[in-house]
Design a protein around this motif. Structure first.
Motif, short mmCIF file in Angstrom:
data_model
loop_
_atom_site.label_atom_id
_atom_site.label_comp_id
_atom_site.label_asym_id
_atom_site.label_seq_id
_atom_site.Cartn_x
_atom_site.Cartn_y
_atom_site.Cartn_z
N GLN A 148 -65.94 2.47 18.04
CA GLN A 148 -67.19 1.41 17.90
C GLN A 148 -68.00 0.86 18.62
O GLN A 148 -69.60 0.97 18.14
N ILE A 176 -63.80 3.29 10.12
CA ILE A 176 -65.12 3.30 10.67
C ILE A 176 -66.12 3.55 9.75
O ILE A 176 -66.36 4.91 10.50
N THR A 214 -69.56 4.83 10.20
CA THR A 214 -70.71 4.59 11.34
C THR A 214 -72.48 4.22 11.05
O THR A 214 -72.86 5.09 10.42
#
Length: 388
Positions: A378, A103, A105
């Motif tokens: 998320q 993920i 960021t």
């Protein structure tokens, strides 16, 4: 009585901000951030801390872009970044060691990372040094003996026999806040979740350049703190909230993760050898649904919205509290309006963090539906990227 710092207009005292004398109870992350933010706006600030040694346990903490943004606003971003390890990705693994999500960021401040892993002692030093430089008077080994708010000011006597009158008292004294007990004796007590966290420092391995989070009933994370150091956190079900003897902590932590098949985790198990270096903490939460202030006394941080660490935002919420409270004290016409506006700005954001973190915790230990960690992470990044 027309106290210095106030003017009477239409029956209400309007705040003469530069003359307000503020007492902060608690010299941790929230209290020190408040001291810096308030001193920068011209307030006269005193901080008391019950621990005479001002000690901080030596493992790390994860902080996201909203904290990087806050540190920029406070004018200490470079000191902060230099004390930690910046990174821009979170990787989610299953217990076998397979990465199932990577993920990216968001960066909220141009030129600075989206996240920081930092040792708690390193963060404490940055905040403590800057609070002193800003002009805060910090007194250690001190607690409140009596607190009387007569509407005109708060008369406080301290455990060392000294006393003072303050225009505002801020309770930043943590999960078991004495200040909360004083003003809201019927407030909900901290509640044990059924899960605890174990933490331990290691020499950083070259592959750990961001948060590596392992899903499962036993949650594990590896977090870089510096070029040389990283730490591991392990969340485990602990029915009945058992007590572990200090001399058994290292062997117990090893046993808790001995069955995790990930080669990266197994390579670290044998390095958990020092009982004194294991930090074990039962996970508790609380959230104050009603008012966050009474008269001239207000709460922030864990004193009012203590969260489990599953989204890494406990300290971040306290830091944001400090900025918003300082902002509202400058903007509002009356103290009550400032404290009400502070709570209104913080309420839903803090409740989201507490409830979402608790949901992950409960899912891990079977007290609720299993939460998709990647999706929850998320969503959290999107939420905390919003302005405060």
């Amino acid at each position: 009585m027309n106290r210095p710092g106030y003017a009477i207009t239409g029956g209400e005292r309007h705040i003469g901000m530069k003359d307000m004398r503020i007492l902060i109870v608690g010299g941790g992350i929230g209290g020190l951030t408040s001291a810096i933010a308030l001193c920068r706006k011209g307030f006269d600030v005193e901080v008391i801390e019950r621990d005479p040694d001002w000690s901080v346990y030596g493992v790390g903490i994860i902080q996201q872009g909203n904290v990087v943004r806050a540190m920029t606003e406070l004018g200490l971003i470079d000191d902060y970044i230099s004390a930690g390890f910046g990174f821009d990705r979170v990787q989610v693994y299953i217990p076998t060691g397979q990465c199932v999500a990577d993920i990216p960021t968001p960066r909220l401040v141009e030129g600075y990372p989206g996240n920081v892993g930092i040792g708690r002692r390193a963060l404490h030093k940055v905040l403590g040094d800057r609070a002193k430089e800003a002009g805060a008077d910090i007194r250690l080994g001190i607690t409140i003996s009596t607190l009387v708010d007569d509407g005109e000011g708060v008369a406080v006597t301290f455990s060392d026999g000294s006393s003072g009158i303050f225009d505002l008292v801020i309770g930043a004294d943590g999960l078991y806040s004495q200040t909360r007990e004083t003003i809201f004796p019927d407030a909900p007590k901290p509640e044990f979740t059924g899960q605890s966290v174990w933490r331990y420092n290691f020499r950083r391995t070259p592959d750990v350049i961001g948060l590596q989070a392992y899903e499962g009933q036993t949650g594990i994370g590896l977090v870089p703190l510096s070029d040389e150091l990283m730490y591991m956190y392990v969340t485990t079900p602990e029915p009945g909230n058992p007590w572990y003897a200090k001399e058994d902590l290292a062997s117990t932590m090893r046993a808790k993760i001995a069955g995790v098949p990930s080669p990266a985790i197994q390579a670290l198990v044998g390095q958990i050898t020092e009982d004194d270096e294991v930090v074990y903490k039962p996970l508790e939460w609380m959230f104050l649904e009603g008012a966050w202030h009474k008269g001239r006394v207000v709460l922030l941080g864990d004193a009012v919205h203590a969260t489990t660490p599953h989204l890494g935002q406990g300290a971040g919420m306290a830091i944001e509290d400090a900025l918003v409270l300082a902002d509202e004290l400058v903007k509002a016409d009356t103290l009550d309006a400032a404290l009400t506006a502070y709570r209104d700005r913080r309420f839903e954001r803090c409740r989201y963090i507490v409830e979402s973190s608790r949901a992950i915790c409960f899912g891990q230990i079977g007290k609720g539906p299993l939460v998709d960690n990647a999706k929850a992470t998320q969503e959290m990044f999107m939420k905390v990227a919003e302005p405060i």
